[in-house]
Each structure stands twice: as structure tokens, then as C-alpha cells.
Motif scaffolding. Sequence first.
Motif, PDB file in Angstrom:
ATOM      1  N   MET A   1       0.837  -1.202   0.000  1.00  0.00           N
ATOM      2  CA  MET A   1       0.000   0.000   0.000  1.00  0.00           C
ATOM      3  C   MET A   1       0.873   1.253   0.000  1.00  0.00           C
ATOM      4  O   MET A   1       0.620   2.194  -0.756  1.00  0.00           O
ATOM      5  CB  MET A   1      -0.907   0.024   1.222  1.00  0.00           C
ATOM      6  CG  MET A   1      -1.601   1.369   1.441  1.00  0.00           C
ATOM      7  SD  MET A   1      -2.670   1.368   2.895  1.00  0.00           S
ATOM      8  CE  MET A   1      -2.943   3.132   3.102  1.00  0.00           C
TER       9      MET A   1
ATOM     10  N   ALA B   1      -6.347  -0.766  -1.059  1.00  0.00           N
ATOM     11  CA  ALA B   1      -5.110  -1.024  -0.323  1.00  0.00           C
ATOM     12  C   ALA B   1      -5.372  -0.970   1.174  1.00  0.00           C
ATOM     13  O   ALA B   1      -6.262  -0.258   1.630  1.00  0.00           O
ATOM     14  CB  ALA B   1      -4.041   0.011  -0.703  1.00  0.00           C
ATOM     15  N   THR B   2      -4.579  -1.732   1.919  1.00  0.00           N
ATOM     16  CA  THR B   2      -4.679  -1.732   3.383  1.00  0.00           C
ATOM     17  C   THR B   2      -3.288  -1.660   3.979  1.00  0.00           C
ATOM     18  O   THR B   2      -2.359  -2.329   3.504  1.00  0.00           O
ATOM     19  CB  THR B   2      -5.379  -2.997   3.915  1.00  0.00           C
ATOM     20  OG1 THR B   2      -4.584  -4.155   3.621  1.00  0.00           O
ATOM     21  CG2 THR B   2      -6.763  -3.154   3.316  1.00  0.00           C
ATOM     22  N   GLN B   3      -3.140  -0.854   5.048  1.00  0.00           N
ATOM     23  CA  GLN B   3      -1.890  -0.840   5.792  1.00  0.00           C
ATOM     24  C   GLN B   3      -1.763  -2.093   6.656  1.00  0.00           C
ATOM     25  O   GLN B   3      -0.667  -2.598   6.884  1.00  0.00           O
ATOM     26  CB  GLN B   3      -1.811   0.419   6.660  1.00  0.00           C
ATOM     27  CG  GLN B   3      -0.576   0.519   7.521  1.00  0.00           C
ATOM     28  CD  GLN B   3       0.706   0.544   6.708  1.00  0.00           C
ATOM     29  OE1 GLN B   3       0.987   1.499   5.998  1.00  0.00           O
ATOM     30  NE2 GLN B   3       1.489  -0.534   6.792  1.00  0.00           N
TER      31      GLN B   3
END
Length: 216
Positions: A90, A193-195
Motif C-alpha cells: 500500500m 489497499a490496506t496498511q
Amino acid sequence: MSAVRPTKNVVVFDYGFGNVRSAERALARVGANVEITRDYDKAMDADGLLVPGVGAFSACMQGLKDARGDWIIGRRLSGGRPVMGICVGMQILFERGIEHGVETEGLDEWPGTVGPLKAPVVPHMGWNTVEAPADSQAFKGLDADARFYFVHSYAAHDWSLEVTNPAIRAPKVTWATHGERFVAAVENRALWATQFHPEKSGDAGAQLLTNWIETL
């Protein structure tokens, strides 16, 4: 978790940086047909492309370029083909990253800089809640107190992309807090997106991946 039908083909992009096996198992759990590869044609033809990432921003960017991943991601997105980035996968979607004083150009899909996370304890490692928009598709079916697994020392602290054209759907940004507020996830049309790591986040992560598969 029940399987998603019809079965979608997902490529986990293997460029040397990421927990590809964990991602493969998590996607298979929610009913996707998964292949781990860096093959250009397979990555381009898949219904969805998942880009994991662990380690340093600069190293991930170099590995991605060496595998032509930057070109593949750009081509897919220009055609509205789904891509999902996880963790450093991400971070590299932002304009730049700064680690130990070294600035590295990212993919520049979104403006902004990824920098050190300012918190009493770093890295941010463990379970945390998030603040998702009410109309988020990624977090559909999840309670507000759902927890996700994070492992990171850097983050995007601001979101500056503005959409002024009413015909274009504005990105949905999800936040989390560890010492300070940071971007935890983004839904930007074909680009999610993902952290955090959905593949390590149990049932909550499986639901998020199911929601992504349903968009393919």
C-alpha cells in the motif's frame, strides 16, 4: 466463511517482498482461484492482482521495478482492472517514501509521503480498530469494533487527493490511530489497499477479502 461464486482468478504478485503464502491461503479460504507468480501475462490477465509488501519502502520499490510490477500495476489500473496492495504494498502506491532520511519515489497513484510513525511504541505491531466510512465497500458486513492486524513503523499521515469532478467517485479513506492518526485503508475505484494485513486478521480479514473478491 462461505466460498465466493463464481470463482475469480487472483494473482499474488511475487516480486520477493511479501508474505505470498499467507496471502494465497487467505484468498483461497474465501473462494478465489489463486496463483503466486511474477509472470507478466498471468498478472495482466487475472481478475484481481494482489501486491503484498514487507520490509523497506526503497527495497520493495526496487524489487517491484525489477519484476516489471510498476508497469503491470499501471497498465491494469489504466484499464480499470482491480489491484489491491497490502502493508508496504500500500505504501508504495503513494508519491514517495522517506526512511532513515532516504527519499524514494513511489508509484504516485496517490499524492503524499509515507514517513515514520510517531508513537510511544514502534513498530505498531498487533490488533487495532479502524475508522471506516459508513458507505465503505471494503468493510461491508463488519462491525465498527472489528480488529485488524498491523505490523509497521511507517505510514501515510495525510490524505490530500481531492476529486472535484462530480462524475468521478471520490476515494474512501479509512483511518487508524497508534500514537497518531494514519491512513489504514483506501478504496479508489479499481485500486484498494490496506496498511494492515487482512491475511493475518482472522474472520475480519477474510470478510474484507471476500468484499474485494466480490468486486472483481
